[in-house]
Design an enzyme around this catalytic site. Sequence first.
Site, mmCIF file in Angstrom:
data_model
loop_
_atom_site.group_PDB
_atom_site.id
_atom_site.type_symbol
_atom_site.label_atom_id
_atom_site.label_comp_id
_atom_site.label_asym_id
_atom_site.label_seq_id
_atom_site.Cartn_x
_atom_site.Cartn_y
_atom_site.Cartn_z
ATOM 1 N N GLU A 191 -53.593 24.470 -52.738
ATOM 2 C CA GLU A 191 -52.427 23.603 -52.857
ATOM 3 C C GLU A 191 -52.778 22.169 -52.469
ATOM 4 O OE1 GLU A 191 -47.934 23.659 -51.008
ATOM 5 O OE2 GLU A 191 -48.908 25.579 -51.479
ATOM 6 N N SER A 270 -59.841 42.269 -57.798
ATOM 7 C CA SER A 270 -60.099 43.627 -58.258
ATOM 8 C C SER A 270 -59.684 43.801 -59.708
ATOM 9 C CB SER A 270 -59.336 44.667 -57.424
ATOM 10 O OG SER A 270 -59.556 44.471 -56.057
ATOM 11 N N ASP A 347 -47.671 33.122 -55.183
ATOM 12 C CA ASP A 347 -47.512 31.975 -54.295
ATOM 13 C C ASP A 347 -46.893 32.442 -52.988
ATOM 14 O OD1 ASP A 347 -47.324 29.513 -53.189
ATOM 15 O OD2 ASP A 347 -45.769 28.752 -54.520
ATOM 16 N N ASP A 350 -46.932 27.790 -48.461
ATOM 17 C CA ASP A 350 -46.615 26.414 -48.844
ATOM 18 C C ASP A 350 -47.154 25.443 -47.805
ATOM 19 O OD1 ASP A 350 -45.040 26.465 -51.335
ATOM 20 O OD2 ASP A 350 -43.647 27.680 -50.176
#
Length: 803
Positions: A191, A270, A347, A350
């Site tokens: 990010e 994986s 996600d 943050d």
Amino acid sequence: MNRIKHILIGFLLILFLVITSLGTWIYSQIDSALPVLEGKRTLLGLSDTAIVERDSQGIVTIKAKKRNDVAVATGFIHAQERFFQMDLLRRNSAGELASLFGEKALPHDKEIRRHRFRERARVIVSQLPEKDLALLKAYTRGVNQGINNLSSPPFEYLLLQQAPVSWQEEDTILTVLSMYMDLQYAAGDRERTLGNIKNTLGEDVFNFLNPKGSIWDAAIDGSQYPSSKMPTRAWPSASSEQDNLAANTVQNLVTNLPEKRYQGEEFPGSNNWAVSGKISKTGSAIVANDMHLGIRVPNTWFRATFEYQSNNNKAIKVTGLTLPGTPNIITGSNGNIAWGFTNSYGDWSDVIILDTNADNSQYLTPAGYQDFTEHKHVIAVKGQDAQEIIVKETIWGPVIGANNSEQLLAYRWVAHDVQAVNLHQTELELATSVDEAFDIANQAGIPAQNLVVGDKAGNIGWTIMGPIPKKSSSFGETPTHWADGINHWQGYLKADQYPKIKNPQNNRLWTANARVVGGKMLEKIGNGGYALGARAQQIKEGLLGKELFSEQDLLDIALDDRAIFLKRWQKFLIDKILTPDMIINHPSWQAVKEIINTDNLCACTDSVAYRLVNNFRLNVRNDVFSLLNENLTHLDNGYSFHTIRHQVETPLWQMINQQPTNFLWLPEDNWQKVFEQALTTTLTDMTQKQPLAKATWGQQNTSKIQHPLSNAIPFIGRWLDMLPIPLAGDSYMPRVQGKSFGASQRMVVSPGHEASGILHMPTSQSGHPWSPYYGLGHDDWVQGKPSPFLPGKTKYTLTLLSY
């Protein structure tokens, strides 16, 4: 003279006796650290007798009447076989490695301490349901009795001159938190990198280098997203000072050592896929799974079968892989369902830009300015005085540094919340259907994974297993401000809100760390840095290529090393670089053209063509982005090209084909020189002290699977490490394989048909080099041999008695 001679002989005899005695003592200490394989032991915490059987490879079957007794026995065996590995996992997330390894581990510990994972683990333990806490306590009792039943501590502690520290309930939570650190970003690296690109180079460059989709997309719902157009303005915008920096550093980049230039493009993740009973030879679903992790000695996983009675007296038999440090089967089959995981790359965190006052003593929140919370940590350091550090924290999470504008940054991460870890995954051992598995998965506390599950009735399904944060809006791709209250988390999704797919029309499911779904489901998951879809696409094509599947058919997909991803690079090299005019200027390149002009391009150990094309691509990519990387790193050390290395394939391909003149940071005079230089560098590296014909892929991709102490104590490394072996496979194909990275196991199993299932893993069950099964099973993994899913004939039996 004779007296001196006698004294010298006497001294040598004494020295010989001292060395012999020391050697005998060391030998006895190491030998005494071997696990107990047979006989009887009495353990506190067992309600009844438990039986531990091992086959010739040390694969364990634990039989007991109650699940908690299985946990006691599992803890006992884990400690006896793998305590040092368990210790590293808990210390890794707790930031306590320096007490074992000294000053060299101190930077890691300081960085990790900001997460306060040990404190958070204690809180999680205090809030566990009574049933889960009882299971955890049973496992902990088993661990501590397992280590105490060794006549000597594990040999690693002898070498480190340390003593093992007893296990606590919170250490199991720390083990799972260590997996969070392995599978998700612990400091918002990606990010922050995207934020640097966007803020420094502009929206159009950001969109171009951060494409939403590509030709490699292979989502199971068929969704597609376009890539972005190339910027039309001159880009990137560089100051003269930055231009000078780039010019001075490019030569250093070009002269990097080959092993650094061609470091693997590992992506912790994986593959997993499944076919329904409608297209399987067993009539049940078949599930395949190979989890990609760093590989060392011993392996991450420990194979086991549990047999016990459920609370309603139903006989349970579940086989698969355990994670030493935790009491449950991680992935496997219980006769009714089989399940496997891939890292989801949603996600789950943050980065927050803090609005602070003039002296950075307070930060702005929706409720006004607040003081930072400070936590003092004392870090023990082997051989030195302990060090104290202060960790700053906000209402959202810890302070993790500052950006290039000197704004402080905080980190909001699932791993910091009590929802991060629980023992609910254990319920999969009892599940009888895909629907039941969904309900369990959507309440489990693990690093969020793609769960692919199939049942005995033939159903297959996909969902996310692990906590999913509910966000106020679509944000989080780059660092944002939270002070005005617009951006925030609104708790976590409820189980009935999770994305799910069951029984797709084509009777096939697949995931491989790339984007799995689109639309509303993608909005819930977000994008935390998906892999390029090349692996997923190749698995999809393998699944669509047949109408009926056996377990071997699915293993064949796992072992597919065809270089479909590099086909276009092969064609580009032949058509654009190895032209008749270029070969006139470089006559030796005719041999290159003849080598790579093959239809069978694969990451095979004997392939020179694959190594040529692969390394050419990497050299082109490294050269094209070298100045951009140097400049952005110079502006902000939070920039890391490593975090976006996969997604830049799409813009890179556009650039080398369109060859834009408005790209200002091309390190050569023109694009053709970039390509010539890349091929020249590739050939120079490959032909060092050997002809090109001997520069095979296997030579470059030779295994280096080592024990953590191997490098620190080289003399013993040869007894601890696996032998170097040329390996097939690479990053952008189902057979993911690097020198010390790749499939930490390969499993193919149909619930109810475990006897025909397949399971193998690298290194072995044991962590002790003198174990009778140390290294057994490793060759099956190297060769891709379809070794049995179930344990073999019992060779060792240990009876654990209750008080």
